[in-house]
Design an enzyme around this catalytic site. Structure first.
Site, PDB file in Angstrom:
ATOM      1  N   ASP A   1       0.942  -1.378   0.164  1.00  0.00           N
ATOM      2  CA  ASP A   1      -0.062  -0.085  -0.027  1.00  0.00           C
ATOM      3  C   ASP A   1       0.941   1.089  -0.016  1.00  0.00           C
ATOM      4  O   ASP A   1       1.829   1.138  -0.578  1.00  0.00           O
ATOM      5  CB  ASP A   1      -0.916   0.011   1.071  1.00  0.00           C
ATOM      6  CG  ASP A   1      -2.419   0.674   0.972  1.00  0.00           C
ATOM      7  OD1 ASP A   1      -2.169   1.950   0.502  1.00  0.00           O
ATOM      8  OD2 ASP A   1      -3.366   0.191   1.260  1.00  0.00           O
TER       9      ASP A   1
ATOM     10  N   HIS B   1       2.221   2.023  -3.177  1.00  0.00           N
ATOM     11  CA  HIS B   1       1.254   2.938  -3.736  1.00  0.00           C
ATOM     12  C   HIS B   1       1.745   4.386  -3.679  1.00  0.00           C
ATOM     13  O   HIS B   1       1.052   5.344  -3.545  1.00  0.00           O
ATOM     14  CB  HIS B   1      -0.183   3.065  -3.149  1.00  0.00           C
ATOM     15  CG  HIS B   1      -0.930   1.528  -3.278  1.00  0.00           C
ATOM     16  ND1 HIS B   1      -2.071   1.272  -2.916  1.00  0.00           N
ATOM     17  CD2 HIS B   1      -0.440   0.483  -3.920  1.00  0.00           C
ATOM     18  CE1 HIS B   1      -2.428   0.013  -3.388  1.00  0.00           C
ATOM     19  NE2 HIS B   1      -1.477  -0.575  -3.958  1.00  0.00           N
TER      20      HIS B   1
END
Ligand SMILES: *[C@@H]1O[C@H](CO)[C@@H](O)[C@H](O)[C@H]1NC(C)=O
Ligand SMILES: *[C@@H]1O[C@H](CO)[C@@H](O)[C@H](O)[C@H]1NC(C)=O
Ligand SMILES: *[C@@H]1O[C@H](CO)[C@@H](O)[C@H](O)[C@H]1NC(C)=O
Ligand SMILES: *[C@@H]1O[C@H](CO)[C@@H](O)[C@H](O)[C@H]1NC(C)=O
Ligand SMILES: *[C@@H]1O[C@H](CO)[C@@H](O)[C@H](O)[C@H]1NC(C)=O
Ligand SMILES: *[C@@H]1O[C@H](CO)[C@@H](O)[C@H](O)[C@H]1NC(C)=O
Length: 404
Positions: free
Chosen positions: A227, A250
């Site tokens: 993430d 991310h």
């Protein structure tokens, strides 16, 4: 004076002078008291639960009347530690927590039925320094959680809340159950030389999450996660991030802000000299419809993208799951600068995408010296903006959509 008295006086003089000579090293030794978790019964075989020993060592160090206390976790051993709170306030004004060995979490099956919010929790501790000397490991054993559904709430591996003067350096964080490190309500934090790793597909394994905190520096670290590498949330100001290698992951995100009508404020964020290597997203500001507050005075510079997906994003219509209604209010995004962004993208979407609110547009967006090429000749790099005001110079792809 008889012989005995003069000998006594001579001896006393000698003793006093030796005290003066030894004063410095003695003082230094006396000012730091070391609490080795092994002395409190920690076994370090990776099987025995050492939680109690860690708790006792912490309590002793926290009560230490000397200015400095040190907790030692020896190298070459694996300590199984369950959910634990390292609680302050402490009498010692400075606690060094030296982790040279490995600390592992129990597997999912050993956690309570409802799960937990955090695994290693530092609460109301000022002047804490966590050091790993590049060898200490914190392993959340997240792999025992990721394959399961959401029946138990997954803990954040390491959380620091309500603290001043926190330092974390030289640790290897791996496979957290959820976030690796969370900083909430802390003033004056320095995080450096961390190596954070979790598989690309592991859910919500953010590297470092920050909220409600001021004056942070995060530098010289490598983050490979499933993430966000770093997420900066509401109530945060004066953050400097530099020399970070992110990807997979991310990217570095500001937000999401303004979820469920929330008022969020983020300002004075400086992100420089970071590399995004095959990350999904690079530098991103994301806000929900219907929130209020601001994200302002944000600067990104010397950024390198290597085959990154969606490198530059402002998204004021953030809505990852279901449909979201368009609202009149939004978190205002202003004074955002992008200076010196280079590299390649594999995005089919816009390489630079400023998607701003119709009612609360983005203002004073400055883009200079940006050159991001497509790694895929079939999808040349392109840019897109809606409701974004500002100026652009020397760009590829051409960003001719900013409003004056
Ligand atoms: C951090 O600083 C703010 C503003 O000065 C203050 O309100 C807050 O109590 C401080 N936090 C801690 C944990 O001391
Ligand atoms: C921002 O934080 C740094 C520490 O990271 C501190 O030295 C500096 O004084 C802070 N700046 C402001 C304007 O508060
Ligand atoms: C940029 O970051 C890299 C590591 O990611 C580091 O080696 C280099 O020295 C940094 N450069 C500057 C100018 O800070
Ligand atoms: C980017 O990541 C790949 C593997 O994911 C690695 O082989 C390569 O060395 C990295 N590039 C840089 C510049 O770090
Ligand atoms: C393009 O953007 C949309 C909306 O933000 C996203 O759902 C999609 O995954 C993106 N596509 C790629 C290839 O990144
Ligand atoms: C830009 O981002 C918005 C919001 O996520 C998305 O709906 C849109 O498809 C993107 N546009 C392009 C061209 O990538």
């Amino acid at each position: 004076m008889d012989t005995f008295a003069s000998v006594l006086i001579l001896w006393l003089a000698f003793w006093a002078s030796s005290m003066v000579i030894n004063a410095r090293p003695n003082l230094q030794d006396d000012s730091v008291k070391t609490y080795d978790v092994a002395k409190f019964g920690a076994v370090g075989d990776g099987i025995t639960d050492d939680t109690k020993a860690f708790k006792s060592a912490w309590e002793a160090a926290c009560k230490e009347k000397r200015e400095k206390a040190k907790i030692a976790v020896a190298s070459g051993k694996t300590f199984l530690v369950s959910q634990i709170e390292f609680k302050g306030p402490c009498s010692s004004t400075s606690i060094i927590f030296e982790i040279l060995g490995k600390i592992v979490a129990p597997p999912r099956s050993a956690w309570e039925k409802k799960g937990a919010d955090e695994w290693l929790y530092f609460h109301r501790v000022d002047g804490l320094t966590l050091v790993g000397e590049g060898q200490g490991v914190i392993d959340g054993r997240g792999e025992t959680w990721w394959k399961n559904g959401d029946t138990k709430s997954r803990p954040t591996a390491m959380r620091f809340s309500h603290c001043n003067k926190l330092q974390v350096r030289g640790l290897k964080h791996r496979n957290s159950q959820k976030n690796h490190v969370s900083i909430n309500g802390c003033n004056s934090t320095t995080i450096s030389d961390l190596v954070i790793t979790a598989p690309q597909k592991s859910p919500n394994t953010d590297g470092i999450d920050i909220s409600g905190s001021t004056d942070l520096r995060i530098l010289d670290s490598v983050m490979e996660t499933g993430d966000d590498c770093i997420a900066i949330n509401g109530g945060t100001s004066n953050v400097s991030i530099s020399n970070i290698n992110c990807g997979p992951g991310h990217g570095i995100s500001i937000g999401s802000l303004g979820k469920k009508g929330k008022h969020d404020e983020v300002e004075a964020i400086n992100i420089r000299n970071c590399t995004f290597n095959r990350s999904d997203n690079g530098v991103r500001i994301k806000t929900w419809q219907g929130g209020s507050g601001f994200a302002r005075n944000i600067k990104f510079s010397q950024i390198i993208f290597i085959e990154a997906n969606n490198p530059v994003i402002i998204d004021q219509y953030y809505c990852p799951h279901k449909k979201c209604a368009t609202k009149k209010s939004a978190v205002k995004v202003s004074d955002v600068g992008y200076y010196g962004l280079h590299g390649t993208t594999i995005s089919k979407n816009a390489t630079i995408n400023f998607s701003c609110s119709k009612t609360v547009p983005c203002t004073n967006i400055i883009v200079e010296d940006v050159d991001i090429e497509s790694a895929n000749p079939n999808h040349p790099a392109k840019s897109h903006c809606t409701n974004a005001y500002g100026t652009a110079h020397a760009l590829r792809p051409i960003l001719d959509c900013l409003l004056k």
